[in-house]
Design a protein around this motif. Sequence first.
Motif, PDB file in Angstrom:
ATOM      1  N   MET A 400       0.476  11.810  10.743  1.00 27.14           N
ATOM      2  CA  MET A 400       1.524  11.677   9.941  1.00 27.14           C
ATOM      3  C   MET A 400       2.338  13.109   9.548  1.00 27.14           C
ATOM      4  N   ASP A 401       1.414  13.994   9.476  1.00 28.16           N
ATOM      5  CA  ASP A 401       1.718  15.516   9.051  1.00 28.16           C
ATOM      6  C   ASP A 401       2.686  15.884  10.362  1.00 28.16           C
ATOM      7  N   VAL A 402       1.927  15.727  11.630  1.00 25.83           N
ATOM      8  CA  VAL A 402       2.861  16.248  12.579  1.00 25.83           C
ATOM      9  C   VAL A 402       4.110  15.483  13.074  1.00 25.83           C
ATOM     10  N   GLY A 403       3.953  14.144  12.690  1.00 26.36           N
ATOM     11  CA  GLY A 403       5.283  13.439  12.673  1.00 26.36           C
ATOM     12  C   GLY A 403       6.392  13.821  11.905  1.00 26.36           C
ATOM     13  N   GLN A 404       5.976  14.198  10.579  1.00 29.43           N
ATOM     14  CA  GLN A 404       7.153  14.561   9.571  1.00 29.43           C
ATOM     15  C   GLN A 404       7.536  15.879  10.231  1.00 29.43           C
ATOM     16  N   ARG A 405       7.038  16.758  10.664  1.00 25.63           N
ATOM     17  CA  ARG A 405       7.189  18.089  11.155  1.00 25.63           C
ATOM     18  C   ARG A 405       8.424  17.754  12.344  1.00 25.63           C
ATOM     19  N   VAL A 406       7.820  16.936  13.231  1.00 27.88           N
ATOM     20  CA  VAL A 406       9.095  16.959  14.252  1.00 27.88           C
ATOM     21  C   VAL A 406      10.148  15.934  13.992  1.00 27.88           C
ATOM     22  N   LEU A 407       9.827  15.258  13.109  1.00 33.08           N
ATOM     23  CA  LEU A 407      11.266  14.448  12.431  1.00 33.08           C
ATOM     24  C   LEU A 407      12.320  15.078  11.765  1.00 33.08           C
ATOM     25  N   LYS A 408      11.704  16.096  10.816  1.00 29.01           N
ATOM     26  CA  LYS A 408      12.576  16.996  10.090  1.00 29.01           C
ATOM     27  C   LYS A 408      13.272  17.848  11.058  1.00 29.01           C
ATOM     28  N   LEU A 409      12.703  18.266  12.386  1.00 23.03           N
ATOM     29  CA  LEU A 409      13.388  19.203  13.425  1.00 23.03           C
ATOM     30  C   LEU A 409      14.716  18.272  13.769  1.00 23.03           C
ATOM     31  N   LEU A 410      14.254  17.108  14.119  1.00 22.47           N
ATOM     32  CA  LEU A 410      15.252  16.145  14.728  1.00 22.47           C
ATOM     33  C   LEU A 410      16.439  15.655  13.936  1.00 22.47           C
ATOM     34  N   LEU A 411      16.040  15.671  12.569  1.00 23.56           N
ATOM     35  CA  LEU A 411      17.313  15.510  11.439  1.00 23.56           C
ATOM     36  C   LEU A 411      17.733  16.889  10.977  1.00 23.56           C
ATOM     37  N   GLY A 412      17.202  17.869  11.432  1.00 18.17           N
ATOM     38  CA  GLY A 412      17.717  19.376  10.815  1.00 18.17           C
ATOM     39  C   GLY A 412      17.612  19.255   9.392  1.00 18.17           C
ATOM     40  N   VAL A 413      16.731  18.908   9.027  1.00 25.22           N
ATOM     41  CA  VAL A 413      16.268  18.966   7.535  1.00 25.22           C
ATOM     42  C   VAL A 413      15.002  20.142   7.358  1.00 25.22           C
ATOM     43  N   GLN A 414      15.489  21.001   6.330  1.00 32.14           N
ATOM     44  CA  GLN A 414      14.519  22.283   6.209  1.00 32.14           C
ATOM     45  C   GLN A 414      13.576  21.750   5.170  1.00 32.14           C
ATOM     46  N   ASP A 415      12.306  22.065   5.173  1.00 33.67           N
ATOM     47  CA  ASP A 415      11.380  21.704   4.168  1.00 33.67           C
ATOM     48  C   ASP A 415      11.778  22.265   2.656  1.00 33.67           C
ATOM     49  N   SER A 416      11.827  21.280   1.794  1.00 35.93           N
ATOM     50  CA  SER A 416      12.343  21.509   0.449  1.00 35.93           C
ATOM     51  C   SER A 416      11.132  22.379  -0.192  1.00 35.93           C
ATOM     52  N   ALA A 417      11.418  23.495  -0.716  1.00 33.36           N
ATOM     53  CA  ALA A 417      10.288  24.389  -1.285  1.00 33.36           C
ATOM     54  C   ALA A 417      10.062  23.653  -2.545  1.00 33.36           C
ATOM     55  N   TRP A 418       8.754  23.603  -2.793  1.00 30.22           N
ATOM     56  CA  TRP A 418       8.331  23.159  -4.383  1.00 30.22           C
ATOM     57  C   TRP A 418       8.527  24.442  -5.261  1.00 30.22           C
ATOM     58  N   THR A 419       9.113  23.967  -6.469  1.00 30.73           N
ATOM     59  CA  THR A 419       9.356  24.869  -7.531  1.00 30.73           C
ATOM     60  C   THR A 419       8.107  24.920  -8.425  1.00 30.73           C
ATOM     61  N   LEU A 420       7.380  25.957  -8.304  1.00 31.25           N
ATOM     62  CA  LEU A 420       5.974  26.055  -8.728  1.00 31.25           C
ATOM     63  C   LEU A 420       6.020  27.222  -9.827  1.00 31.25           C
ATOM     64  N   PRO A 421       5.533  26.769 -11.126  1.00 30.08           N
ATOM     65  CA  PRO A 421       5.375  27.720 -12.348  1.00 30.08           C
ATOM     66  C   PRO A 421       3.885  28.280 -11.904  1.00 30.08           C
ATOM     67  N   GLU A 422       3.549  29.533 -12.936  1.00 33.57           N
ATOM     68  CA  GLU A 422       2.289  30.012 -12.743  1.00 33.57           C
ATOM     69  C   GLU A 422       1.166  29.122 -13.126  1.00 33.57           C
ATOM     70  N   GLN A 423       0.250  29.382 -12.550  1.00 29.57           N
ATOM     71  CA  GLN A 423      -1.008  28.588 -12.911  1.00 29.57           C
ATOM     72  C   GLN A 423      -0.934  27.123 -12.606  1.00 29.57           C
ATOM     73  N   ALA A 424      -0.601  26.947 -11.428  1.00 32.90           N
ATOM     74  CA  ALA A 424      -0.148  25.334 -11.218  1.00 32.90           C
ATOM     75  C   ALA A 424      -1.451  24.548 -10.767  1.00 32.90           C
ATOM     76  N   ILE A 425      -1.417  23.333 -11.215  1.00 26.67           N
ATOM     77  CA  ILE A 425      -2.499  22.568 -10.393  1.00 26.67           C
ATOM     78  C   ILE A 425      -1.702  21.514  -9.780  1.00 26.67           C
ATOM     79  N   LEU A 426      -1.749  21.295  -8.657  1.00 29.23           N
ATOM     80  CA  LEU A 426      -0.684  20.217  -7.982  1.00 29.23           C
ATOM     81  C   LEU A 426      -1.620  18.792  -7.943  1.00 29.23           C
ATOM     82  N   ILE A 427      -0.783  17.907  -8.001  1.00 30.61           N
ATOM     83  CA  ILE A 427      -1.492  16.461  -8.136  1.00 30.61           C
ATOM     84  C   ILE A 427      -0.402  15.661  -7.293  1.00 30.61           C
TER      85      ILE A 427
END
Length: 845
Positions: A400-427
Motif C-alpha cells: 500500500m505504501d508503494v501504491g500510494q507513492r505511485v498514485l500520487k505521482l500519477l495524480l500530480g499530488v505532492q505529499d502534504s507535510a505534517w505540521t509538527l510541533p516540538e516534542q511530538a508523539i505521533l498517533i
Amino acid sequence: MATTQQLQLLAPLSGLLMPLEQVPDPVFSSRVIGDGLCIDPTSQTLRAPLAGVVSNVQDSGHAVSITDDNGVQVLMHIGLDTVNLAGKGFSRLVQEGQRVEAGQPLIELDADYIAVHARSLLTLMLVVSGEPFTWLTADSALVDSGQPLLQLSLGKPAPSAEPEEEGEALFSKPVLLPNPNGLHARPAAVFAQAAKGFKASICLHKQQASANAKSLVAIMALQTAQGDALQVSAAGADAEAAIKALAELLASGCGEAVTAVSAAEPVAPVAAPSGKLLRGVCASTGSAFGQVVQVAEQKLEVVEFAGDQAAQREQLKQALAQATEALQVLRDKAASTAQGEIFKAHQELLEDPSLLEQAHALIADGKSAAFAWNSATEATAELFKGLGNPLLAERALDLMDVGQRVLKLLLGVQDSAWTLPEQAILIAEQLTPSQTAGLDTSKVLGFATVGGGATSHVAILARALGLPAVCGLPVQVLALASGTPVLLDADQGELHLEPQPAVIEQLQARRQQQQQRQRQELEQAAQAAVTRDGHHFEVTANVASLAEAEQAMGLGGEGVGLLRSEFLYQDRGVAPSHEEQAATYSAIARALGPERNLVVRTLDVGGDKPLAYVPMEPEANPFLGMRGIRLCLERPQLLREQFRAILASAGLARLHIMLPMVTQLAELRQARQMLEDEALALGLKELPKLGIMIEVPSAALLADLFAPEVDFFSIGTNDLTQYTLAMDRDHPRLASQADSFHPAVLRLIATTVKAAHAHGKWVGVCGALASETLAVPLLLGLGVDELSVSVPLIPAIKARVREVELSPCQALAGRILGLESAEQVRDALHQHQQSTLAPSLVLEN
C-alpha cells in the motif's frame, strides 16, 4: 434467585468461520464493538441469528441490528468498508422496528458486486450488548446458514459499573459531521468507546432525534450523514470535560481520515477517552514525554475512466520510473543494510509482473492509469491481509505504501507535510515505511499506532532512527486530542495519559542514565566479555549481510552466532545463483577471519515466510506447517545447493552450519548425510561443525539424544517461547504475554544446557532473550556458553557480562527456575541488577 437462561445464535450465512483476531480491521479485531465471530460467506442471504426486533438497519443495507426481548443486541456487518457502496449490492428485506423470527431473511447481497467493489466480503456477527457466550463449533470451521454457533448465558449479574450521573444537561455547540459516510460502525464504535470513559450521562443529538452516546447501535440508528449538525449533551460531574472531548472527536472524524466540512467550535484538548494507560507491544525501545499529534494519510480522488490507452500506459510507466528513483534515494540515504533492504523490496514491488498485468488489463478496459494501479495494489494488499498471516499482513502495508507513492505521482499530488510541533508523539492507525523514514527526528520523539507489529518494516525503521514506538494499541488511542500530554514508555509497550510530574522526571533521569551508560559501553566495546571472577563468554552477532558482519566486528563482536541466510532468498523472483551465494558467504567469512566462528543457519523460510519461486499450498497454521528444515528436506535440491555454497567459505573462518526447526533425529541425520555428500563431492577432508537450533519443545526435551550427534546447540528463544506457551509472538493481544522469561521456557533452556554439557557440546542463545541486558546473569547462570545478539547491542551485553560474577548468577538461576511466572522472574532479575550495577547506572527495563 434468578436462573441463568441460555440463548442460541444461529449462523446468519453459510461459509468459513474465522476468529475475530484475523479480521483485517482493528476496530473489529480488537473487539471495540463487541465479541462474536466472522464468516467468509458462500451464501447470499443474510438471515436473523435470533428472534427479536430490528433495532437498526442502515440505509446502505450493509449492517443490521436485532434486539431480543431480553435486551440482547446483535449486530451483523456485511463486508469491510461496504458503507462506501452506498447501498449498491444490498437489498433490504426488513424495516427498522419490524419483528423477525430466527432464520428469517434480512438482506440479500450481490456477492460478486461486493467482492469486486468493496474491501472484503468478511461478515461480522457481534454481541454488542456484552453477554458472555460459548462456542458450539470450532471457530474456524465450515458452517451452514441457520446452524447454531454461539450459546449466550442470560440472567447473570452484569459486571459492576459506575452509575451514570444525573443533573442539569450541558450542550456542545453544533458540530458539522465530516465523515463521508456518517457515523457507521467504525467511527460510531470509537465515539461510543470514548463516551464510556466518562461517568456523565451522555447523548448525541441529530435535529429532534437523540441517542445514548455510549451505545453503538443507538448511534448507528441516528443514520447520520456528512454535513449533519450534531450536538453532544452531558449531565454529571465530568459533563463539561465529556462535551469538550467528544465534540473534538466528532470534528476530527472519530478516527477516520476526513476533511472538515467547516471549522468546528474550538475546544480544549482532553486526554484519556478511557483510563490513564493504554497498552500495546514494543516496536522500538526507549521512552519519551511529549504531546499527541494525530496523523492520517491524505484522501486522494481518482477518476475511473480515461480515453487514450497508450497515454495511460505511458503515464504509468513514467510514474513507476519516478517512484523507483525516489526509492533509490532512500536506499542511498539508509543508515543500515536493513533499512536499505526495505526500500530495495519496495523497488522490486514496482516491477512485480502480477501487479503490472492487473493494471494494464484495467487500462485496456478503459480505466485511467491511476484507477488501474490503485485497484491492482489494493486488491493484492487485501489478498495478503485476508490470508490471516501476520507477516503477509505487514507486507500488505509495504504494498500500500508503494501504491500510494505511485498514485500520487500519477495524480500530480505532492505529499502534504505534517505540521509538527516540538516534542511530538505521533498517533496513527498505521504508519507506512515511507512516512517513518521521512520523520523529522528533531521534532518527533516517538510514535504509537493501532496496527503494525514488532517485526514490521516500520518497526525496523523506528529502531534505526532511535525512535521509541509502540504498536497494537487499542483503537481508543485515535480519540486522543492533539496536544494531549503523554508519556510513551515503549520498553513496557505503554502510553501513559496525563502522566504525573514525578513520573516524567523519573523518565528524563532514566534517559540521561541510559545515554551515559551507552557512551561508556561504546568506549569499552573492544574489551572481552569476562565476568568479575574471570569466566569468559563469547558475545557474537546476529547478522543478515556483509555490512552487518563488518559493523558487528567494529562494535566488539567476537564472531557471528547467527547468519540468517534467507536474506539472499527473500524479496526476489528467482533463487540466488550458486556463485552469488558462495561469494556472499566467503566475503562474510573473510571479514571475520580464521579465528572467529561463523554460524550459518540454513534456509529458514516457508509457512509464515514464503518464497515467490517456491510454490507452496496455503496453510491454515503456517507456524505449524512447512517451515525451516521441513521445507528444505521436502525440496532436497534447494538444501544441497545451499550446502555447496556455504562450503565454499570453509577455511576462511571457523565455519559452523546450523539447521532450523529440527524436531526429530531423523531430520538431523538426513541433512547430515546430504552435507557429507556435498563435502565429499567438493573434495573437503573435514566437515564444518554441524548443529541445530532449539526452537520447539520436542528438541529441548530430546536434547540428551541430539547431543551425541551434533557439535553444538543454539537456542532460538522467540520460537521456543511461542511454541512452549502456544502464543503467536506477533499477535497484537498476546505478544506481551509471549514472554521468554516464562519459567517454562527457562526450564527448557536449562534442560538443553545440561544435556549438551554432559556430552561436551557448547550451547548458544541467538534469540531475542540474548539481547536483553536483564537476562544476561540468568543465561550465564543457566550455563549458556555464547550469546549471539543484535548488532547494536553488542557493547551493552558485553558490559553486562563484565559486571557480574558467575557463582551468584548460578544461584540466581537455580532460584528462578522455581518461580511460577514471567513477572516474578523479571522482578527477581531487577533486584539482582540493582545489586550489581552502580546506582547511577541502574536502568529500569
